[in-house]
Enzyme design. Structure first.
Site, PDB file in Angstrom:
ATOM      1  N   CYS A 180      82.622  10.643  25.005  1.00 62.95           N
ATOM      2  CA  CYS A 180      83.006   9.877  26.166  1.00 62.95           C
ATOM      3  C   CYS A 180      84.524  10.285  26.598  1.00 62.95           C
ATOM      4  O   CYS A 180      84.951  10.582  27.625  1.00 62.95           O
ATOM      5  CB  CYS A 180      82.928   8.612  26.243  1.00 62.95           C
ATOM      6  SG  CYS A 180      81.273   7.798  26.058  1.00 62.95           S
ATOM      7  N   HIS A 184      86.904  11.253  29.814  1.00 58.51           N
ATOM      8  CA  HIS A 184      87.779  10.364  30.255  1.00 58.51           C
ATOM      9  C   HIS A 184      88.828   9.791  29.349  1.00 58.51           C
ATOM     10  O   HIS A 184      89.261   8.672  29.456  1.00 58.51           O
ATOM     11  CB  HIS A 184      86.737   9.172  30.332  1.00 58.51           C
ATOM     12  CG  HIS A 184      85.514   9.555  31.027  1.00 58.51           C
ATOM     13  ND1 HIS A 184      85.807   9.647  32.620  1.00 58.51           N
ATOM     14  CD2 HIS A 184      84.231   9.731  30.977  1.00 58.51           C
ATOM     15  CE1 HIS A 184      84.592   9.748  33.037  1.00 58.51           C
ATOM     16  NE2 HIS A 184      83.600   9.869  32.329  1.00 58.51           N
ATOM     17  N   ARG A 228      74.658   4.608  35.031  1.00 55.26           N
ATOM     18  CA  ARG A 228      75.789   5.580  34.735  1.00 55.26           C
ATOM     19  C   ARG A 228      75.979   6.164  33.179  1.00 55.26           C
ATOM     20  O   ARG A 228      76.326   7.296  33.070  1.00 55.26           O
ATOM     21  CB  ARG A 228      77.125   4.573  35.146  1.00 55.26           C
ATOM     22  CG  ARG A 228      78.463   5.426  35.041  1.00 55.26           C
ATOM     23  CD  ARG A 228      78.618   6.536  35.900  1.00 55.26           C
ATOM     24  NE  ARG A 228      77.986   7.780  35.335  1.00 55.26           N
ATOM     25  CZ  ARG A 228      77.888   8.884  35.625  1.00 55.26           C
ATOM     26  NH1 ARG A 228      78.087   8.939  37.078  1.00 55.26           N
ATOM     27  NH2 ARG A 228      77.107   9.852  35.320  1.00 55.26           N
ATOM     28  N   CYS A 232      75.585   9.732  31.946  1.00 57.53           N
ATOM     29  CA  CYS A 232      76.482  10.338  30.810  1.00 57.53           C
ATOM     30  C   CYS A 232      76.038  10.905  29.620  1.00 57.53           C
ATOM     31  O   CYS A 232      76.485  12.145  29.354  1.00 57.53           O
ATOM     32  CB  CYS A 232      77.819   9.441  30.363  1.00 57.53           C
ATOM     33  SG  CYS A 232      78.829   9.162  31.840  1.00 57.53           S
TER      34      CYS A 232
END
Length: 271
Positions: A180, A184, A228, A232
């Site tokens: 992740c 991000h 979501r 991802c």
């Protein structure tokens, strides 16, 4: 496409046309901001709130019971502020649950639905009328609009779930050695013209946790946090993320706790 969804699609296309005119007349960054604001002000996701409210109070399932006795942490039927404190530990299941996993528990225990059947339909196809779970999740969360996220780690299992989510957020894995944080973990990153939220920044993560469930313009349907995270994982080419799994709840616990203090405003609007 059903008439209702044709209308939503027409609204979305009209807004995009107005957005394009703004872009042509001013700076691109200013145009993007104005376009997003225009779309949010006429958010089709509001229709899902009305549907969710009806589903919440309707007597449904084999037991012909409503969800009015479902306890989301503040007592049976109390929705105001409940979503702002989720995920949390529930003694009756002896688990940390997020909104959607708790909703599954109530639909099974109170209404008699089959869990596997609910899970199969929880994430709806794009361009459809959406699932019951998506509508219910948005309605329940909307009852916390204007309130601040306030997730607690006072129970050991809440803390353990948070630490698992933190580990998963930063862990690189899979065939692409991806995590992740690669998307991000920095400001001003994009992929396919899509802004990537800087989620190791307090403001960035607050923007995320305060706006889901959200209406996804490209899909013409409301999406939830479970979707979501699922998407991802798919984008990172990781093994399929099971709906309402401990992995998804751990990541949600980490993100929601990091976003404490964010003012909830749903439905959000995503491209």
């Amino acid at each position: 496409m059903p008439a209702a969804h044709s209308g939503i699609a027409a609204l979305f296309i009209a807004c995009l046309g107005a957005w394009s005119m703004v872009l042509a007349q001013g700076k691109p960054d200013d145009g993007l901001a104005v376009g997003r604001r225009m779309l949010a002000e006429d958010n089709p996701g509001e229709l899902w709130i009305d549907r969710g409210e009806k589903l919440f109070h309707e007597q449904r399932g084999p037991k012909k019971t409503s969800l009015e006795q479902c306890d989301f942490g503040l007592g049976p039927g109390t929705l105001e502020g409940a979503a702002a404190r989720l995920p949390r530990y529930f003694p009756d299941t002896d688990k940390v649950q997020d909104l959607e996993s708790r909703l599954l528990t109530c639909m099974v225990q109170l209404q008699g639905f089959n869990r596997d059947d609910i899970v199969k339909r929880a994430i709806s196809p794009g361009g459809s009328s959406g699932s019951d779970v998506e509508a219910l999740a948005l309605y329940i969360t909307s009852r916390s609009n204007g309130m601040k996220m306030n997730v607690s780690l006072s129970h050991q299992k809440e803390y353990d779930m948070y630490k698992a989510g933190e580990y998963l957020f930063y862990r690189r894995s899979g065939q692409t050695d991806f995590g992740c944080v690669q998307c991000h973990g920095e400001a001003n990153k994009r992929i396919r013209l899509q802004d990537l939220i800087h989620m190791t920044d307090k403001k960035g993560v607050q923007e995320v946790v305060s706006t889901w469930p959200a209406y996804r313009g490209a899909h013409f349907v409301v999406r939830t946090m479970q979707w979501r995270l699922y998407d991802c994982f798919w984008q990172m080419r990781l093994p399929e993320l099971k709906y309402a799994s401990d992995t998804s709840i751990a990541l949600t616990t980490y993100l929601h706790y990091q976003g404490n203090g964010a003012v909830i405003k749903v439905p959000g609007f995503k491209r």
